[in-house]
Design a protein around this motif. Structure first.
Motif, short mmCIF file in Angstrom:
data_model
loop_
_atom_site.label_atom_id
_atom_site.label_comp_id
_atom_site.label_asym_id
_atom_site.label_seq_id
_atom_site.Cartn_x
_atom_site.Cartn_y
_atom_site.Cartn_z
N VAL A 28 46.44 49.47 47.34
CA VAL A 28 47.35 48.32 46.85
C VAL A 28 46.57 47.10 46.55
O VAL A 28 47.01 46.54 45.60
N GLU A 29 45.56 46.70 47.13
CA GLU A 29 44.98 45.49 46.76
C GLU A 29 44.04 45.58 45.68
O GLU A 29 44.13 44.62 44.83
N GLN A 30 43.65 46.86 45.40
CA GLN A 30 43.01 46.77 44.06
C GLN A 30 44.03 46.95 42.98
O GLN A 30 43.68 46.56 41.76
N SER A 31 45.13 47.25 43.07
CA SER A 31 46.14 47.30 42.02
C SER A 31 46.61 46.14 41.82
O SER A 31 47.11 45.65 40.67
N MET A 32 46.83 45.17 42.98
CA MET A 32 47.15 43.54 42.68
C MET A 32 46.18 42.90 42.00
O MET A 32 46.29 41.98 41.16
N ASP A 33 44.82 43.35 42.07
CA ASP A 33 43.55 42.58 41.30
C ASP A 33 43.80 43.00 39.86
O ASP A 33 43.65 42.18 39.07
N ALA A 34 44.13 44.22 39.78
CA ALA A 34 44.37 44.69 38.25
C ALA A 34 45.62 44.16 37.56
O ALA A 34 45.51 43.75 36.37
N LEU A 35 46.57 43.88 38.35
CA LEU A 35 47.70 43.29 37.87
C LEU A 35 47.52 42.00 37.47
O LEU A 35 47.96 41.21 36.67
N ARG A 36 46.80 41.13 38.36
CA ARG A 36 46.47 39.64 37.81
C ARG A 36 45.66 39.37 36.71
O ARG A 36 45.73 38.43 36.02
N ARG A 37 44.91 40.68 36.33
CA ARG A 37 44.13 40.76 35.15
C ARG A 37 44.90 41.14 33.83
O ARG A 37 44.62 40.87 32.70
N THR A 38 46.27 41.43 34.07
CA THR A 38 47.08 42.03 33.12
C THR A 38 47.63 40.79 32.30
O THR A 38 47.95 39.60 32.85
N PRO A 39 47.67 40.78 30.69
CA PRO A 39 47.97 39.59 29.93
C PRO A 39 49.61 39.24 30.60
O PRO A 39 50.64 40.08 30.74
N HIS A 40 49.68 37.90 30.47
CA HIS A 40 50.96 37.02 31.03
C HIS A 40 51.27 37.32 32.45
O HIS A 40 52.52 36.71 32.64
N VAL A 41 50.65 37.75 33.19
CA VAL A 41 50.91 37.83 34.62
C VAL A 41 50.25 36.35 35.11
O VAL A 41 49.09 35.96 35.17
#
Length: 236
Positions: free
Chosen positions: A93-106
């Motif tokens: 889940v923490e890895q997913s949050m890191d990937a989400l933070r790198r997503t455009p417009h987040v």
């Protein structure tokens, strides 16, 4: 009014082919107009100069990213086996949050491992994603991108379901096999009920024309409007 409607109905009955032709032309012209002038529908309303608009702007400044329409997407997490606080799942889940933070417009990602971010069973959690600068007319596509970014959690056995403020108007309308099958079965039922093919085709044809005309009007009128400032007499 009843007299007017009666005369209208009588005229339509006496000139059936004319009425039929007019409705087919209306559906065809609206469909063509949709292709030429159609715009995506938008529920964003702006009325400059009003107290309500000023309050909206203050709330947007105070709450920061995510307050704009479609600016917040919640990713609901669920695991059937174990809990979300298990070491392997928490790491995913923490890895997913890191990937989400790198997503455009987040602009911001709130962890489910916060007060109120998880159910008492520890099997259901929620990641809150706040967006900034995204296309509010493509919220469904944005949610799909966020789910894709949460792939580490999915690989760890965690189901990720987006919960956003999108509406059916935000989604592309597609006609598939299920709609075609529904029309065919409806025709069979009507044929059995009325006994003749012509009588069965009347409600089917009416429904299809109504849907075509309605969607055409919505698509042609579906454009973003910015209202002009209200008259001074309205401002108190």
């Amino acid at each position: 009014m009843s007299g007017l409607l009666g005369r209208l109905g009588g005229w339509c009955a006496r000139h059936g082919w004319i009425v039929l032709t007019l409705w087919v032309l209306a559906a065809g012209l609206l469909t063509a107009g949709t292709l030429v002038w159609g715009r995506p529908v938008n529920n964003d309303v702006s009325i400059p100069g009003t107290d309500a608009q000023r309050a909206h702007e203050l709330m947007r400044e105070g709450f920061g990213p995510g307050y704009d329409p479609g600016g917040t997407v919640q990713l609901v997490l669920y695991t059937a086996n174990g809990t979300l606080i298990d070491k392997s799942r928490k790491q995913a889940v923490e890895q997913s949050m890191d990937a989400l933070r790198r997503t455009p417009h987040v602009a911001e990602v709130e962890t489910p491992y916060r007060v109120g971010g998880m159910s008492s069973s520890m099997r259901i959690g929620m990641i809150t994603v706040r967006l900034k600068g995204q296309d509010t007319t493509k919220l469904a596509q944005t949610s799909e991108q966020l789910v894709t970014a949460a792939a580490p959690a999915v690989r760890a056995g965690v189901e990720v379901v987006p919960s956003d403020s999108s509406t059916p108007a935000d989604k592309q309308i597609k006609t598939g096999a299920s709609e075609i099958a529904g029309v065919v079965f409806a025709l069979l039922v009507l044929l059995f009920a009325f006994g003749t093919l012509v009588a069965a085709l009347v409600p089917i044809f009416t429904a299809l024309i109504s849907i075509g005309v309605g969607l055409g009007l919505i698509a042609v009128e579906g454009t973003s409007w910015t209202c002009p400032p209200p008259p001074r007499s309205w401002r108190r």
